[in-house]
Design a protein around this motif. Structure first.
Motif, mmCIF file in Angstrom:
data_model
loop_
_atom_site.group_PDB
_atom_site.id
_atom_site.type_symbol
_atom_site.label_atom_id
_atom_site.label_comp_id
_atom_site.label_asym_id
_atom_site.label_seq_id
_atom_site.Cartn_x
_atom_site.Cartn_y
_atom_site.Cartn_z
ATOM 1 N N LYS A 264 0.752 -1.329 0.129
ATOM 2 C CA LYS A 264 -0.058 -0.025 0.102
ATOM 3 C C LYS A 264 0.958 1.384 0.120
ATOM 4 O O LYS A 264 0.692 2.192 -0.696
ATOM 5 C CB LYS A 264 -0.920 0.002 1.275
ATOM 6 N N ALA A 265 1.877 1.352 0.913
ATOM 7 C CA ALA A 265 2.808 2.511 0.858
ATOM 8 C C ALA A 265 3.491 2.731 -0.276
ATOM 9 O O ALA A 265 3.949 3.900 -0.414
ATOM 10 C CB ALA A 265 3.854 2.397 2.111
ATOM 11 N N CYS A 266 3.972 1.625 -0.892
ATOM 12 C CA CYS A 266 4.927 1.670 -2.109
ATOM 13 C C CYS A 266 4.193 2.603 -3.206
ATOM 14 O O CYS A 266 3.359 2.425 -3.730
ATOM 15 C CB CYS A 266 5.298 0.388 -2.672
ATOM 16 N N PRO A 267 5.120 3.796 -3.457
ATOM 17 C CA PRO A 267 4.815 4.776 -4.546
ATOM 18 C C PRO A 267 5.073 4.263 -5.834
ATOM 19 O O PRO A 267 4.278 4.489 -6.903
ATOM 20 C CB PRO A 267 5.412 5.957 -4.324
ATOM 21 N N GLY A 268 6.128 3.392 -5.857
ATOM 22 C CA GLY A 268 6.745 2.730 -7.302
ATOM 23 C C GLY A 268 6.801 3.925 -8.400
ATOM 24 O O GLY A 268 7.038 5.190 -8.001
ATOM 25 N N LYS A 269 7.011 3.406 -9.557
ATOM 26 C CA LYS A 269 7.510 4.446 -10.642
ATOM 27 C C LYS A 269 6.421 4.690 -11.596
ATOM 28 O O LYS A 269 5.858 3.723 -12.099
ATOM 29 C CB LYS A 269 8.749 4.078 -11.320
ATOM 30 N N GLN A 270 5.974 5.925 -11.591
ATOM 31 C CA GLN A 270 4.969 6.279 -12.728
ATOM 32 C C GLN A 270 3.536 5.254 -12.424
ATOM 33 O O GLN A 270 3.255 4.783 -13.453
ATOM 34 C CB GLN A 270 5.558 6.131 -14.236
ATOM 35 N N ASN A 271 3.235 5.311 -11.429
ATOM 36 C CA ASN A 271 2.157 4.375 -10.969
ATOM 37 C C ASN A 271 2.533 3.056 -11.185
ATOM 38 O O ASN A 271 1.338 2.227 -10.852
ATOM 39 C CB ASN A 271 0.709 4.989 -11.669
ATOM 40 N N GLU A 272 3.416 2.575 -11.438
ATOM 41 C CA GLU A 272 3.584 0.995 -11.434
ATOM 42 C C GLU A 272 4.466 0.737 -10.080
ATOM 43 O O GLU A 272 5.584 1.159 -9.635
ATOM 44 C CB GLU A 272 4.545 0.606 -12.351
ATOM 45 N N LYS A 273 3.584 0.086 -9.303
ATOM 46 C CA LYS A 273 4.248 -0.424 -7.879
ATOM 47 C C LYS A 273 5.697 -1.282 -7.922
ATOM 48 O O LYS A 273 5.617 -2.053 -8.790
ATOM 49 C CB LYS A 273 3.177 -1.305 -7.063
ATOM 50 N N ALA A 274 6.518 -1.038 -7.077
ATOM 51 C CA ALA A 274 7.605 -1.878 -6.999
ATOM 52 C C ALA A 274 7.542 -3.199 -6.179
ATOM 53 O O ALA A 274 8.404 -4.020 -6.091
ATOM 54 C CB ALA A 274 8.665 -0.972 -6.557
#
Ligand SMILES: Cc1ncc(C[n+]2csc(CCOP(=O)(O)OP(=O)(O)O)c2C)c(N)n1
Ligand code: SF4
Ligand code: SF4
Ligand code: SF4
Length: 664
Positions: A264-274
Motif C-alpha cells: 500500500k505504501a509503495c509509490p513505485g514509478k509512474q504508478n507502477e508499484k515496485a
C-alpha cells in the motif's frame, strides 16, 4: 481435549512445526485449510503427518477456506467456513438443520452490521467445497530431532524438556532474538520486489510492523562479492550522489504476515508499484531465505547516508523484528523505528499489554537489546528503578576508575570515559578498547555498565493513562533522564478492547457498549503542567520526519520525556482492515482527531507539527472505524450528540495546542 476425534488445521505452515496428529484417535478426521491441489498436498505433506494418517486410519480432507472467503467478500474470515466444514464432515448435527439455524445465528451476530455481510457469510457456507485426500504410504524410520530449547517449545513439546534444560534460565534470562528462528509462514501472500519500479524511498520498510522488508545499499565492492542470487535482486542506485552503489530490497518472506502495508505504501514509478503481492508458494525457492540472510549479515549502513531521516533510518537493522503482533499492528512500527535509531544504546522496560506479549512470548523474543517486563501497574517505576540502579553502578565504575592505577592506555580511556559518561558512542569505544588484563577485577565484573544506555519505558494507554498513571506522574515529576513511550490505541487492546481513560467520548469499546460517556483524558496536557518534561504527540503515518525528530529530541534531553504515539489497532474496526492502519494515522492527524506536536523544555518551544488540520475530514475519519460507525445502530438516541461532543472536544483541544504554539 487430550485425544480428539477431529483435528482442524487452519494454517498449513503449522504442519512443519507442530505434530498436530500426535494424539488424534484412530479412525478420526483430519481437516486442513490449504490452497494446494490434492496432488500438491500429497507431495508436500510432512512425513510424520502422513505416517499418522496411515497408521491411525484417518479420514483426511482439504478445503480452500481463504479462497471461499475471498470469493464471497469476507476476505480472511474463515472461522465460520471451517466450523461449517466440521459440521459437514462430522455427525455432530444434521447438516440441513445446521444450515437453517446458522441463518438465524448470522442475523443475530451481525445485527449491527450491514445485511450484505450476512449474505456473504451464507453464500460462503453454500459454496464450501471439501475434497478427500487418500494417503497410502510414508517413509518408515525417518527420525527428526529437535535441537534447541526454542524448537522444543515452539513445536509444543515443552513438556518433554527436563529440569536441567532450564538451568541456564533460572534467573528468567532468555536468549534474545529467537523470533527470527520461527519462520512461521503465516501468510499465503507475500510481497514480491520489482526492482525496476523502485524509487528507493524506503517507505515499505518504514511502515512494516514486523521488520520483514528492509532496504540495502551495497558498495561496488559488496556488490561484486555478493552471490548471484543477491546480485540479481540489485539495481544501480538512482541517487545521483550514490552512482557507484547498488540498491535492493530484502524480504524475509517466511516471516511476513501479509498485512499489505508495504504494498500500500509503495509509490513505485509512474504508478507502477515496485511491490506486488504474490503467493508464498511461488516466492519460496532455495534462495528465498539465503538472500535475506546474506544481506542482513553482510551489508551495513553507510556513514555518508543521513541515518536520521525516514529513508536513512531504514538502512539500520531493527533490534525488534518478527514479533507475533497482529498483522498490520499500529504499535510495533514505533518500537521498530526506536530500535533502528538507538539500537544497542537502549534498554526497554515494558508494561504488561500487547507490547509485553509480542515483546516477550518466551521463548520467542523479537528484541536483540536488553528488555524486561515487570507488571501492568508499575512500569514507570520499573524503568525508573533500572535507571537509578544503572546510575548507582556507573558511579561505582567512575570511583573505581578514579582510584585505580592502570597502564597509560587504560588511564587515557578512563579520562575519556569520565568526561563523556553519557555518550554511547564514546563509552562504547572505551569499552571496546580497554586492556582488560590490566583492569582491577571489580571493574571487569561491572564492564557491562561501561557503555551508556538510556532507558525507554514502553506501554499502552491502559498502563499510561489508567493503571500505571501514578508511577508515570512520579517519574515525570523527577529530573531524571527517563523516556516514556505510550502506544496509544485508545483501548486496552490486549485484553479485548476495554475502555481506558484515553478512549474518546462516544467511542464504542468494551464497558462502553453504547459509546463512552466521559471525556478523554488529556495526558499530554497533564505532562505539560511540569515545566521540565519533554512532551510530544506523534503519528507515524502523518509525518515520519516529525516522529524521528521527537524520538531524537526526547533521547537527547537530559530529563524526563513522554511521547504519546497514535496507534491503530484491530479493535478500532478499520474499514478495509489493518492494511489501512498507516493511512488512518495520517487521517487522524489531518482531521484534527490526533494533533501532533513537540514541546522541548530546553528551547521552551512548542512546535505544533500538525498546523493545517482540516476538521471537514473529521466525520470521514470517524466513519472509517466501527468504533464510531456503529454508534447510530447501538445508541440511536444519543449517537448524534456524542459525535458532536467528540468533535467539539477535538476542536477545543486543537485550539489549546494552537495557543500554546503561539504563546511559548
Ligand atoms: C493489575 C493488572 N490488572 C489487569 C491486568 C490484565 N491486563 C493485562 S494487559 C491489560 C491491558 C493493557 O492495555 P494497554 O495498557 O492499553 O496496552 P495495549 O494492550 O493496548 O497495548 C490488562 C487489563 C494485569 N496484567 N494486571
Ligand atoms: S506484507 Fe506486512 S509484514 Fe509483510 S513485508 Fe509487507 S508490511 Fe511487512
Ligand atoms: S516503497 Fe516501493 S519504491 Fe519505495 S523502496 Fe520500497 S519497494 Fe522501492
Ligand atoms: S490487538 Fe491491537 S495493539 Fe495488540 S497486537 Fe493486535 S493490533 Fe497491535
Amino acid at each position: 481435549v487430550e485425544n480428539p476425534y477431529i483435528v482442524v488445521v487452519t494454517k498449513e505452515s503449522y504442519l512443519n512445526s507442530i505434530n498436530v496428529l500426535h494424539h488424534i484417535k484412530n479412525d478420526g478426521i483430519f481437516i486442513l485449510n490449504t490452497n494446494k491441489t490434492i496432488d500438491e498436498i500429497k507431495e508436500s505433506l510432512p512425513n510424520n503427518i502422513k505416517k499418522d494418517i496411515v497408521d491411525k486410519n484417518l479420514k483426511f480432507y482439504i478445503v480452500d477456506a481463504n479462497a471461499i472467503a475471498l470469493n464471497n467478500n469476507i476476505k480472511n474470515k474463515i472461522s465460520l467456513i471451517m466450523e461449517s466444514v466440521i459440521m459437514k464432515l462430522s455427525d455432530l448435527l444434521d447438516y440441513k438443520l445446521y444450515e437453517t439455524k446458522i441463518n438465524d445465528y448470522l442475523e443475530e451476530k451481525f445485527s449491527n452490521k450491514s445485511h450484505s455481510i450476512i449474505e456473504s457469510n451464507i453464500n460462503a457456507i453454500k459454496n464450501i467445497k471439501v475434497e478427500e485426500v487418500i494417503i497410502i504410504d510414508y517413509i518408515a524410520n525417518e527420525n527428526k530431532y529437535l535441537k534447541t530449547f526454542v524448537e522444543m517449545v515452539n513445536s509444543k513439546k515443552g513438556d518433554k524438556l527436563k529440569v536441567s534444560d532450564f538451568l541456564d534460565k533460572k534467573d528468567g534470562i532468555y536468549e534474545a532474538g529467537t523470533s527470527a528462528q520461527e519462520k512461521r509462514m503465516i501468510s499465503d501472500n507475500v510481497p514480491k520486489y520489482l526492482k525496476n519500479n523502485c524509487i528507493e524511498c524506503n517507505q515499505c520498510s518504514f511502515v512494516c510492523p514486523h521488520g520483514v522488508i528492509r532496504p540495502y545499499m551495497l558498495s561496488e565492492d559488496e556488490y561484486n562479492k555478493a552471490p548471484d542470487y543477491v546480485q540479481e535482486k540489485c539495481k544501480k542506485s538512482i541517487d545521483p550522489k550514490l552512482k557507484d552503489r547498488y540498491f535492493t530490497i530484502g524480504i524475509s518472506i517466511k516471516d511476513c504476515t501479509g498485512c499489505g502495508l508495504c504494498v500500500k505504501a509503495c509509490p513505485g514509478k509512474q504508478n507502477e508499484k515496485a511491490l506486488v503481492f504474490s503467493s508464498l508458494l511461488n516466492e519460496l525457492d532455495e534462495n528465498s531465505d539465503k538472500a535475506f540472510d546474506y544481506l542482513s549479515k553482510n551489508i551495513k549502513p553507510k556513514g555518508d547516508i543521513n541515518l536520521n531521516t525516514i529513508k536513512g533510518s531504514q538502512f539500520k537493522e531493527p533490534k525488534f523484528a518478527f514479533s507475533g503482533a497482529c498483522a498490520g499492528c499500529g504499535e510495533t512500527p514505533y518500537i521498530k523505528l526506536l530500535t533502528q535509531l538507538f539500537g544497542d544504546s537502549m534498554i526497554v522496560a515494558n508494561a504488561t499489554g500487547c507490547s509485553s506479549i509480542y515483546g516477550g512470548s518466551v521463548p520467542s523474543t523479537p528484541y536483540t537489546i536488553p528488555w524486561a517486563s515487570s507488571l501492568f501497574e508499575d512500569n514507570a517505576e520499573f524503568g525508573y528503578g533500572i535507571l537509578i540502579g544503572n546510575n548507582v553502578i556507573r558511579n561505582r565504575v567512575k570511583n573505581i576508575m578514579l582510584n585505580s592505577s592502570v597502564n597509560d592506555q587504560n588511564k587515557e580511556l578512563f579520562d575519556k570515559w569520565i568526561n563523556n559518561m553519557n555518550d554511547y558512542i564514546i563509552t562504547k569505544e572505551v569499552y571496546d578498547n580497554l586492556d582488560y588484563y590490566d583492569l582491577p577485577i571489580e571493574l571487569v565484573e561491572l564492564k557491562d555498565y561501561i557503555p551508556f544506555r538510556m532507558v525507554f519505558t514502553i506501554g499502552g494507554d491502559g498502563w499510561a493513562y489508567d493503571i500505571g498513571y501514578g508511577g508515570i506522574d512520579h517519574v515525570l515529576s523527577s529530573n531524571e533522564n527517563v523516556n516514556i513511550l505510550v502506544l496509544d490505541t485508545q483501548v486496552y487492546s490486549n485484553t479485548g478492547g476495554q475502555t481506558s481513560k484515553s478512549t474518546p467520548l462516544g467511542s464504542i469499546a468494551a464497558f462502553s457498549a453504547k459509546g463512552k460517556s466521559q471525556n478523554k483524558k488529556n495526558l499530554a496536557k497533564m505532562a505539560l503542567a511540569y515545566p521540565q518534561v519533554y512532551v510530544a504527540q506523534v503519528s507515524l503515518g502523518y509525518n515520519g520526519t516529525h516522529l524521528i525528530k521527537a524520538f531524537n529530541e526526547a533521547a537527547k534531553y537530559d530529563g524526563p520525556s513522554i511521547i504519546i504515539a497514535y496507534a491503530p489497532c484491530i479493535e478500532h474496526g478499520i474499514e478495509g482492515g489493518m492494511e489501512n492502519s498507516i493511512y488512518m494515522e495520517k487521517l487522524a492527524t489531518e482531521s484534527g482527531f490526533f494533533p501532533t506536536f513537540r514541546y522541548n523544555p530546553e528551547t521552551k518551544v512548542f512546535n505544533l507539527d500538525s498546523k493545517n488540520v482540516n476538521f471537514d475530514l473529521y466525520e470521514e475519519f470517524l466513519n472509517k472505524q466501527n468504533r464510531y460507525k456503529m454508534l447510530s445502530k447501538v445508541n440511536k438516541e444519543h449517537a448524534e450528540e456524542l459525535i458532536k461532543l467528540n468533535k467539539e472536544n477535538a476542536i477545543a483541544t486543537f485550539e489549546y495546542y494552537k495557543k500554546l504554539s503561539e504563546e511559548i
